[in-house]
Motif scaffolding. Structure first.
Motif, short mmCIF file in Angstrom:
data_model
loop_
_atom_site.label_atom_id
_atom_site.label_comp_id
_atom_site.label_asym_id
_atom_site.label_seq_id
_atom_site.Cartn_x
_atom_site.Cartn_y
_atom_site.Cartn_z
N PHE A 14 0.81 -1.22 0.00
CA PHE A 14 0.00 0.00 0.00
C PHE A 14 0.84 1.27 0.00
N ILE A 18 0.06 3.89 -2.90
CA ILE A 18 -0.26 5.29 -2.60
C ILE A 18 0.75 6.20 -3.30
N SER A 22 0.06 8.88 -6.35
CA SER A 22 0.39 10.30 -6.28
C SER A 22 0.92 10.84 -7.61
N GLN A 36 -4.17 8.92 -4.91
CA GLN A 36 -3.74 8.53 -3.56
C GLN A 36 -4.93 8.12 -2.71
N THR A 37 -5.99 8.90 -2.78
CA THR A 37 -7.13 8.66 -1.89
C THR A 37 -7.77 7.30 -2.14
N PHE A 39 -6.22 4.56 -2.93
CA PHE A 39 -5.39 3.57 -2.25
C PHE A 39 -5.40 3.73 -0.73
N VAL A 40 -5.61 4.94 -0.26
CA VAL A 40 -5.78 5.15 1.19
C VAL A 40 -7.04 4.41 1.65
N SER A 43 -6.51 0.66 1.54
CA SER A 43 -5.67 0.13 2.64
C SER A 43 -6.55 -0.17 3.85
N VAL A 55 -0.36 4.00 5.62
CA VAL A 55 -0.63 5.41 5.32
C VAL A 55 0.26 6.30 6.18
N TYR A 58 3.74 6.03 4.85
CA TYR A 58 3.83 6.81 3.61
C TYR A 58 4.06 8.29 3.92
N PHE A 90 -5.11 11.67 5.69
CA PHE A 90 -5.19 10.31 5.16
C PHE A 90 -5.08 9.27 6.28
#
Length: 166
Positions: A14, A18, A22, A36-37, A39-40, A43, A55, A58, A90
């Motif tokens: 993840f 993420i 990006s 990104q959001t 994959f957030v 996760s 997160v 990251y 996030f």
């Protein structure tokens, strides 16, 4: 409960997703639209409450200078800049989505995804207002309104993917 080895493997995956998300961005000033959001949210869906771990890592990796933020940016300057609130937001967003996915109810899961989006959007708007010295309403118009439809689509996609993987 998730085993440590699985948490480590999923965390690495993840963090990479993420970071990759990006780079898929549409530059809208002052906050770019990225994947990104998605994959957030994923996760949290996949890792449940442990989804906050990758997160947070990251965000820390980017703050430490690894170019993982939007379009390869990095450093504390990014966190202190106009997008920093979204990045920090996030972390609790992944946690909320993850806790929601510990329940079987579709209503709980959908509510959790909506709440997760609201968390990072609110954190982002508040920080944008502060960091750019603009009124909160203006920050909402610049940093939230343009993203609502895209975030709704990403949340719906995350929910659909979650039906297959969670």
């Amino acid at each position: 409960m998730m085993h440590r080895a699985r948490i480590l493997a999923y965390s690495g995956t993840f963090i990479a997703l993420i970071a990759a998300g990006s780079w898929i961005s549409i530059p809208l000033p002052p906050v770019p639209l990225t994947l990104q959001t998605l994959f957030v949210l994923l996760s949290g869906i996949v890792m449940k409450r442990y989804g906050a771990i990758p997160v947070a890592l990251y965000v820390l990796l980017g703050a430490a200078g690894l170019p993982v933020y939007h379009n390869g940016t990095a450093g504390l300057g990014v966190l202190l800049g106009p997008t920093g609130g979204f990045l920090i937001g996030f972390i609790p967003a992944a946690l909320v989505a993850g806790i929601a996915y510990e329940h079987e109810s579709p209503a709980s899961r959908i509510t959790g995804l909506i709440a997760a989006c609201a968390i990072y959007l609110l954190a982002g708007a508040v920080w944008l207002s502060y960091s750019a010295s603009i009124p909160l309403l203006q920050a909402v118009l610049l940093g939230v309104a343009p993203f609502i439809i895209g975030d709704a689509v990403k949340a719906a996609a995350a929910y659909a993917i979650g039906k297959r993987v969670a």
